[in-house]
Design an enzyme around this catalytic site. Structure first.
Site, PDB file in Angstrom:
ATOM      1  N   ASP A  15     -70.530 -38.635   3.284  1.00 25.13           N
ATOM      2  CA  ASP A  15     -70.125 -39.898   4.047  1.00 25.13           C
ATOM      3  C   ASP A  15     -69.539 -39.167   5.344  1.00 25.13           C
ATOM      4  O   ASP A  15     -68.277 -38.932   5.386  1.00 25.13           O
ATOM      5  CB  ASP A  15     -69.064 -40.740   3.224  1.00 25.13           C
ATOM      6  CG  ASP A  15     -68.703 -41.924   4.217  1.00 25.13           C
ATOM      7  OD1 ASP A  15     -68.718 -41.845   5.388  1.00 25.13           O
ATOM      8  OD2 ASP A  15     -67.915 -42.576   3.786  1.00 25.13           O
ATOM      9  N   LYS A  49     -69.751 -45.716  12.737  1.00 27.18           N
ATOM     10  CA  LYS A  49     -68.905 -45.688  13.905  1.00 27.18           C
ATOM     11  C   LYS A  49     -69.388 -45.243  15.075  1.00 27.18           C
ATOM     12  O   LYS A  49     -69.746 -45.944  16.029  1.00 27.18           O
ATOM     13  CB  LYS A  49     -67.620 -44.553  13.347  1.00 27.18           C
ATOM     14  CG  LYS A  49     -67.034 -45.165  12.172  1.00 27.18           C
ATOM     15  CD  LYS A  49     -65.424 -44.530  12.168  1.00 27.18           C
ATOM     16  CE  LYS A  49     -64.827 -44.793  10.654  1.00 27.18           C
ATOM     17  NZ  LYS A  49     -64.360 -46.013  10.801  1.00 27.18           N
ATOM     18  N   PHE A  56     -61.887 -42.677   1.023  1.00 23.65           N
ATOM     19  CA  PHE A  56     -62.077 -43.900   1.644  1.00 23.65           C
ATOM     20  C   PHE A  56     -63.356 -43.900   1.953  1.00 23.65           C
ATOM     21  O   PHE A  56     -63.836 -43.180   3.031  1.00 23.65           O
ATOM     22  CB  PHE A  56     -61.012 -43.982   2.861  1.00 23.65           C
ATOM     23  CG  PHE A  56     -61.201 -45.254   3.441  1.00 23.65           C
ATOM     24  CD1 PHE A  56     -60.242 -46.473   2.846  1.00 23.65           C
ATOM     25  CD2 PHE A  56     -61.903 -45.725   4.591  1.00 23.65           C
ATOM     26  CE1 PHE A  56     -60.603 -47.856   3.493  1.00 23.65           C
ATOM     27  CE2 PHE A  56     -61.849 -46.997   4.997  1.00 23.65           C
ATOM     28  CZ  PHE A  56     -61.172 -47.916   4.500  1.00 23.65           C
TER      29      PHE A  56
HETATM   30  C1  LIG Z   1     -65.381 -41.973   5.644  1.00 19.21           C
HETATM   31  C2  LIG Z   1     -65.475 -43.687   5.758  1.00 19.21           C
HETATM   32  N1  LIG Z   1     -66.583 -44.302   5.179  1.00 19.21           N
HETATM   33  C3  LIG Z   1     -66.645 -45.491   5.424  1.00 19.21           C
HETATM   34  C4  LIG Z   1     -65.872 -46.476   6.564  1.00 19.21           C
HETATM   35  C5  LIG Z   1     -66.104 -47.869   6.458  1.00 19.21           C
HETATM   36  O1  LIG Z   1     -66.629 -48.204   7.716  1.00 19.21           O
HETATM   37  P1  LIG Z   1     -66.343 -49.649   8.363  1.00 19.21           P
HETATM   38  O2  LIG Z   1     -65.060 -50.026   8.685  1.00 19.21           O
HETATM   39  O3  LIG Z   1     -67.233 -49.611   9.399  1.00 19.21           O
HETATM   40  O4  LIG Z   1     -66.917 -50.481   7.221  1.00 19.21           O
HETATM   41  C6  LIG Z   1     -64.652 -45.612   7.123  1.00 19.21           C
HETATM   42  C7  LIG Z   1     -64.111 -46.159   7.938  1.00 19.21           C
HETATM   43  O5  LIG Z   1     -62.916 -45.865   8.452  1.00 19.21           O
HETATM   44  C8  LIG Z   1     -64.664 -44.202   6.802  1.00 19.21           C
HETATM   45  O6  LIG Z   1     -63.839 -43.681   7.538  1.00 19.21           O
END
Ligand SMILES: Cc1ncc(COP(=O)(O)O)c(C=O)c1O
Length: 423
Positions: free
Chosen positions: A248, A277, A163
């Protein structure tokens, strides 16, 4: 023993009883929200009006322990006084210039985050998905300019169960039907391999592979931990094949796992950190891609940008976040409280819980479907004054703010125990 979901016999000590004759105000707020927004979320029926530290208060005055922390965006809790003070002060001075001009908070933020990560350059954006998109663009550009991959042939390896956000490019390499179905056609150039399988990853590398993009722990997937040694193997394989490793750490980074980054648990340093975040302190959306000059240096004026990325308010708050993390205090708290979390949750296995996975103050709890769906468990927790979020059927994700007290955490876990065991 497994339990069935019932209302608590005694109301949560922190939740005042509704006043006689008062219709809950939350009902009206909830209904208005449901009527006037796209239904792209299925929120719990709680309407929060105020929050402090690890506690939220709804419009009717009921208090709830936050065991989700905005999917780790609130690692420092709600309204951390130092972060709020910085935000207030910055609001009075300067909020936004766009990147057409330089402001006085920008360089300091980039330097601070660069120092925290040990990297040379920082490219600030806003949301996590934007940072992932940025990383994808940077890796492709590096592939063409530095590695010498033929035009439009770059490939990026991703993991099953990933994700990384919700843009069309990103959902195109997801294997979650909810995330992708109905949103094609999708961008080519991504190869998916099973998460945790280093041999499969190496076998998928071709001369056109420019990067491997991975979550060091899959948060949305249910706090899925890769096998020990996997991240180190990925690091070694990518180095050997002249392929970038983009981690990530949007959800796993910045103290959540008891270290600054989840990669730190294996002493792995990726080529790119993708962050978001908690970087915004729960106040403003702040994300970033952080890498050395030989990687981020491939971008030139006009090739990437964002009007709000790196704005003065965001930079001021995020600099404070980095300063707080640099003390190590929050990582230590996460590690210490994580022991309590793990011990208590492991004690539930076989008693309404099938399996648990934890790292620091972060847990995926697979509830026995005989107890109820993850959603039903979250609703039962809510009735007891605890807010958490289900994912993928019967899994509950727990990620309390790192500022939660030991006593409150133990109380929250008492509520979970009562719900899953039916005690
Ligand atoms: C690992 C990871 N990458 C990317 C995202 C996407 O972040 P955003 O919701 O700020 O676009 C999330 C969101 O939960 C995430 O957990």
């Amino acid at each position: 023993m497994t339990g069935t979901l019932t209302e608590p016999t005694t109301p949560g000590t922190t939740r005042p009883a509704a006043q006689d004759g008062d219709a809950p105000r939350s009902q009206a707020y909830f209904q208005q929200a449901q009527e006037r927004t796209a239904h792209n979320y299925h929120p719990l029926p709680v309407v929060v009006a105020h929050a402090e530290g690890a506690w939220m208060t709804d419009v009717d005055g009921n208090r709830f322990l936050d065991m989700l922390a905005g999917y780790s965006a609130l690692n420092f809790g709600h309204g951390h006084p130092d972060l709020v003070a910085v935000a207030h002060a910055q609001l009075d001075k300067l909020t936004l210039t766009s990147r057409a001009f330089v402001h006085d908070q920008f360089g300091a933020f980039c330097a601070a985050l660069g120092d925290l990560t040990g990297k040379e350059l920082v490219l600030p954006m806003n949301t996590g998905a934007e940072a992932v998109e940025t990383a994808i663009k940077v890796c492709r550009k590096w592939g063409y300019d530095i590695k010498g991959v033929a035009v439009d042939s770059a490939e990026i390896i991703v993991a099953g169960g990933n994700f990384h956000g919700r843009t069309t490019t990103i959902v195109g390499f997801s294997d979650d039907p909810d995330a992708r179905d109905g949103f094609g056609p999708f961008a080519p150039g991504f190869t998916q391999v099973p998460y945790g399988d280093a041999a499969a990853l190496e076998a998928a590398i071709t001369p056109n592979t420019v990067a491997v993009l991975l979550e060091p722990i899959q948060g949305e997937g249910g706090v899925v931990l890769p096998p020990t040694g996997y991240l180190r193997e990925v690091r070694e394989i990518t180095r050997r094949h002249n392929v970038l490793f983009a981690a990530d750490e949007i959800q796993s980074g910045l103290g959540r796992t008891g270290r600054t980054f989840a990669c730190d648990h294996e002493e792995v340093v990726p080529d790119l950190y993708v962050l978001g975040k908690a970087l915004g302190g729960g106040i403003v959306p702040v994300s970033a891609v952080v890498a050395d000059r030989d990687v981020l240096g491939v971008l030139h004026p006009g090739q990437h940008g964002s009007t709000f990325g790196g704005n003065a308010l965001a930079c001021a708050v995020a600099t404070k976040v980095v300063e707080m993390l640099a003390t190590g205090e929050y990582q230590e708290r996460s590690e210490k409280l994580g022991v309590l979390l793990r011990t208590r949750l492991e004690g539930l296995v076989g008693r309404g819980v099938l399996a648990v996975r934890t790292r620091g103050l972060w847990a995926g709890v697979d509830v026995d479907p005989a107890v109820g769906t993850g959603r039903a468990v979250c609703e039962a927790l809510m009735a007891r004054g605890v807010l958490a979020k289900d994912t993928h059927g019967s899994t509950i994700r727990l990620a309390p703010p790192l500022v939660v007290s030991e006593e409150d955490l133990a109380w929250g876990l008492d509520q979970l125990e009562a719900v899953v065991t039916g005690a």
